[in-house]
Design an enzyme around this catalytic site. Sequence first.
Site, short mmCIF file in Angstrom:
data_model
loop_
_atom_site.label_atom_id
_atom_site.label_comp_id
_atom_site.label_asym_id
_atom_site.label_seq_id
_atom_site.Cartn_x
_atom_site.Cartn_y
_atom_site.Cartn_z
N GLU A 1 0.82 -1.22 0.00
CA GLU A 1 0.00 0.00 0.00
C GLU A 1 0.85 1.27 0.00
O GLU A 1 0.49 2.25 -0.66
CB GLU A 1 -0.90 -0.02 1.23
CG GLU A 1 -1.93 1.06 1.28
CD GLU A 1 -2.80 0.93 2.52
OE1 GLU A 1 -3.19 1.97 3.05
OE2 GLU A 1 -3.06 -0.20 2.96
N ASP A 2 1.98 1.26 0.71
CA ASP A 2 2.71 2.51 0.96
C ASP A 2 4.09 2.59 0.32
O ASP A 2 4.76 3.62 0.46
CB ASP A 2 2.86 2.71 2.47
CG ASP A 2 1.53 2.96 3.16
OD1 ASP A 2 0.59 3.38 2.47
OD2 ASP A 2 1.43 2.70 4.37
#
Length: 745
Positions: free
Chosen positions: A81-82
């Site tokens: 996600e990051d």
Amino acid sequence: MSEVKELSHEDVLKMVSSYMNDEHVALVERAYHFAAVCHRDQRRKSGEPYIIHPIQVAGILADLHMDPETVCAGYLHDIVEDTGATLDDIKELFGPTIALIVDGDTKLGKIQYKSNKEQMAATHRKLLLAMSKDIRVMIVKLADRLHNMRTLQHLRPDKQRRISNETLEIYAPIADRLGISTIKWELEDLSLRYLNPQQYYRIVHLMNSRRDQRVEYIDEAIGEIKKAISDLNLGPNVEIYGRPKHIYSIYRKMVNKHKQFSQIYDLLAVRIVVDSIKDCYAALGAIHTNWKPMPGRFKDYIAMPKANGYQSLHTTIMGPGGKPLEVQIRTHHMHQVAEYGVAAHWAYKEGKTNGIQQTRDSQKLNVVKEILELRSESDGTDEFMQGVQSDIFADKVYAFTPKGDVIELPQGSGPLDMAYQIHTEVGNHTTGAKVNGRIVPLDYEIKTGDIVDILTSSSSAGPSRDWLELVSTRRARNKIRQFFRAHDRETNIEEGKRMIEREIREAGFDPFTLMTEEKNEEVANQMHYQSSDDMFAAIGFGDMAPVGVRNRFTADVRKKEEDSRKQAAEKAVLEEHATLEKPDQREKKKQAKETSEGIIVEGVDNLLTRLSHCCSPVPGDDIVGYITKGRGVSVHRSDCPNIKAAEKSGQRIIHVYWANPNGDKTNYNSNIEVQGYNRSGLLNDVLRSVNNTTKFLNSVNGKVDHNKMVTISMTIGVRNLHQLQFIMDSLKNIKDVYVVKRTIR
């Protein structure tokens, strides 16, 4: 609430080394180093290096003695996600199992949704469905949410409340259904701290104010209980200790049962942990022999466990000094399950894990079965999430069939809900119900301990549409609707077609020209139905409003008509503009006359002007004029979105300016919006601030969302931009107001 120590990676390694073999410890070590590299340039809102968060999540999982795959996923859960790393990278480096868990915990961030609420619902749905494949997905997510809640103080107050509300509605109930009380209690307490800080700190203060007296009383009670059970020979492994009461559970009892702090009996509690079930009942007998039990306060969760596997004996006695005292009695194994729930089944033992058996165990969980059933029965994401909250995470009641089987139902359920819980055909052929031997109406609310006998008949024609008003569970409601969809399908298809034909005709178009077979299938595909018959049946049944479908059918012809109108309007404007430019009128450009609205239109005399209602300009705003057909010049703020398209083409735009930028009229209407937290007295503060600066408060509207955030829309009268800015600045200084802005209507 006591502060939790921040762990280092070395602390986590010590924890896993105490119960994992060297090979699995090395796997955890690799996961940490990969996460540290991926997150190396990132920081959290607190300013700390981002890697601190995955370390704490992995530490929470290690404290639960989770298997190596789960602890590794704790380190890696934010990677996809990051950071730039992909799911394929994780699969290649750490295998498909860890990749599956990480994927389940990754938010749906790359898909565009209409609103944050829709995206949140879709993310929760994905998470819950991933949990039904592997329960460890949710265990990692709960650890992630727990650490986020512990560090919530670094976010804005509105975000704190939104996240706390989500935690209380979704994640704490999940922890409860999975039996992980050690996480559930902390999530609830932390949520209350941000949602209702006044009550939270009041309860903390009340608990601390008499803490020494309670500790002294508990020590006295433990001493007397040890004497009472000393003759039972329960063995050396007996544990007796005081059980702390959690803040949120005290708050709920004070609110739901309208009790004062001093009236909560189980604020004082003792827990007895023994080796066997036989010892549990022996200890209970000794306690009831020495102290009187309070009527209605005994619960046997050993004979009838909760849905999450929780087992224990609960009794409240008149203890030493005549004070109420709750006593819980359970075995060591029951205590492990009570604290760690389903995580106890996944606990790593003897250097190896049995993934196949654990997966089978997790599939037996009621909550997993219910999620899978809701997925198959729900039409969309919103309906699925509403079903999860109303059916799965609601408080439960436990009823018996005449054969003694226990049926778990959401609180508020009736006989029809129970019938459909047993089997769809039992529900469809229900004719009545008996509760505890007496005939009851179908709107009877089932209570824990009721013996419910569902009366059925094979000759029954099926459910009645009125039943939709009598059932409370989404499962039962969906089953009833499915019956009528199948039973009345042909009728619904014909009715749906008639409704669309009528809508198209009322819109001024010919339905027989538009509703061709090809167009029917095209619209059905756009509306995500497998066939046009499915779409028409849904309309006829009432599942979908016909207006949206009508708009799909008429979209092309409406666009053609709109294009024709635009071309005609542009032609008329050009002709009108050309008239203004005739030689005999050019001389008027040198003159400029003020209009009744305080506007000067360059080069034009005696032309009607009006201030646009969409952006409501006031003296001091940069403005621009738009030549309308037959209604003179409409004056807009230069930043009005409605004027941007016209400015690009350069047509129908005319230069205008204020005769007096400071304003000479008593008031010009302006639309403003105030957003903030819906605390008591906020609206009064807002209105008082406005009334102190202008006499013209022309309209006020407000709405509150489910996160207790309020939006107040107002139309006020001001002399000029300077006064408007002063009002907005005053509103921004009000406590719990976060946004003040002008709006476009």
